[in-house]
Design an enzyme around this catalytic site. Structure first.
Site, short mmCIF file in Angstrom:
data_model
loop_
_atom_site.label_atom_id
_atom_site.label_comp_id
_atom_site.label_asym_id
_atom_site.label_seq_id
_atom_site.Cartn_x
_atom_site.Cartn_y
_atom_site.Cartn_z
N HIS A 52 0.70 -1.23 -0.09
CA HIS A 52 -0.03 -0.10 0.08
C HIS A 52 1.01 1.16 0.21
O HIS A 52 2.07 0.99 0.27
CB HIS A 52 -1.00 0.12 1.21
CG HIS A 52 0.03 0.04 2.42
ND1 HIS A 52 -0.44 -1.17 3.32
CD2 HIS A 52 0.31 0.74 2.98
CE1 HIS A 52 0.23 -1.05 4.56
NE2 HIS A 52 0.88 0.44 4.29
P1 TYD Z 1 -2.44 -3.95 6.95
O1 TYD Z 1 -2.74 -2.35 6.41
O2 TYD Z 1 -2.94 -5.18 5.87
O3 TYD Z 1 -0.93 -4.13 7.66
P2 TYD Z 1 0.33 -4.41 6.78
O4 TYD Z 1 0.76 -2.99 6.58
O5 TYD Z 1 1.11 -5.06 7.58
O6 TYD Z 1 0.28 -4.87 5.49
O7 TYD Z 1 -3.55 -3.89 8.24
C1 TYD Z 1 -3.92 -4.89 9.06
C2 TYD Z 1 -5.28 -4.85 9.63
O8 TYD Z 1 -4.76 -3.86 10.79
C3 TYD Z 1 -6.34 -3.85 8.74
O9 TYD Z 1 -7.55 -4.29 9.15
C4 TYD Z 1 -5.96 -2.32 9.35
C5 TYD Z 1 -5.43 -2.70 10.75
N1 TYD Z 1 -4.62 -1.72 11.44
C6 TYD Z 1 -5.39 -0.96 12.32
O10 TYD Z 1 -6.33 -0.99 12.96
N2 TYD Z 1 -4.28 -0.18 13.09
C7 TYD Z 1 -2.89 0.12 12.58
O11 TYD Z 1 -2.26 1.05 12.96
C8 TYD Z 1 -2.56 -0.56 11.21
C9 TYD Z 1 -1.06 -0.37 10.73
C10 TYD Z 1 -3.44 -1.58 10.92
#
Ligand code: TYD
Length: 137
Positions: A52
């Site tokens: 992302h």
């Molecule tokens: P995601 O963006 O997929 O993690 P990565 O950056 O490792 O790919 O996030 C996984 C889940 O966690 C998604 O539902 C969003 C949630 N999340 C939060 O609630 N708070 C946060 O600070 C972060 C980074 C993610």
């Protein structure tokens, strides 16, 4: 900004016979104030995290334990950076697509972030991200 703005920051380290201590002060060691800390752990070695971009968020990514690779991409160029030291952090500026891959067994990834979690700050689709870097979004 672009991938040239993503750089490795060497953090302070105080070492003695009892071990090593590293600290991070927002706005001093890194170019943003810290509003949030999150960490990834229990990561399968074949997992891919990230995938992302962020519109406005600044981050520092640190390999607290083990190692992994961070791919940074500004829509024009991409670079792959190996992280393996808890006293070094990769600064990632806004408008960078990032992917975290090649995790070692037991790797722990800590991320310092400039703002609270906000899903509206994300680009979850690469084509949308690239269009936004060209001002087409
Ligand atoms: P995601 O963006 O997929 O993690 P990565 O950056 O490792 O790919 O996030 C996984 C889940 O966690 C998604 O539902 C969003 C949630 N999340 C939060 O609630 N708070 C946060 O600070 C972060 C980074 C993610």
């Amino acid at each position: 900004m672009g991938i040239d703005s993503c750089r490795m920051i060497e953090l302070p380290r105080i070492s003695d016979s009892r071990g090593d201590l590293t600290f991070v002060e927002g706005g001093r060691h890194i170019p943003f104030e810290i509003q949030r800390v999150y960490y990834l752990y229990g990561i399968p070695v074949d997992a891919e995290r990230g995938g992302h971009g962020h519109k406005a968020l600044h981050q520092l990514i640190v390999a607290m334990s083990g190692s992994f690779q961070v791919v940074v991409d500004d829509g024009l160029r991409r670079r792959r950076i190996h992280l393996s030291r808890p006293d070094h952090g990769l600064y990632v500026c806004p408008m960078i697509w990032r992917e975290l891959v090649d995790f070692s067994v037991g790797a722990v990834c800590m991320v310092l972030a400039s703002n609270f979690y906000d899903e509206t700050d994300y680009y979850r689709d690469y084509a949308t991200f690239v269009a936004a870097t060209k001002g087409q979004q």
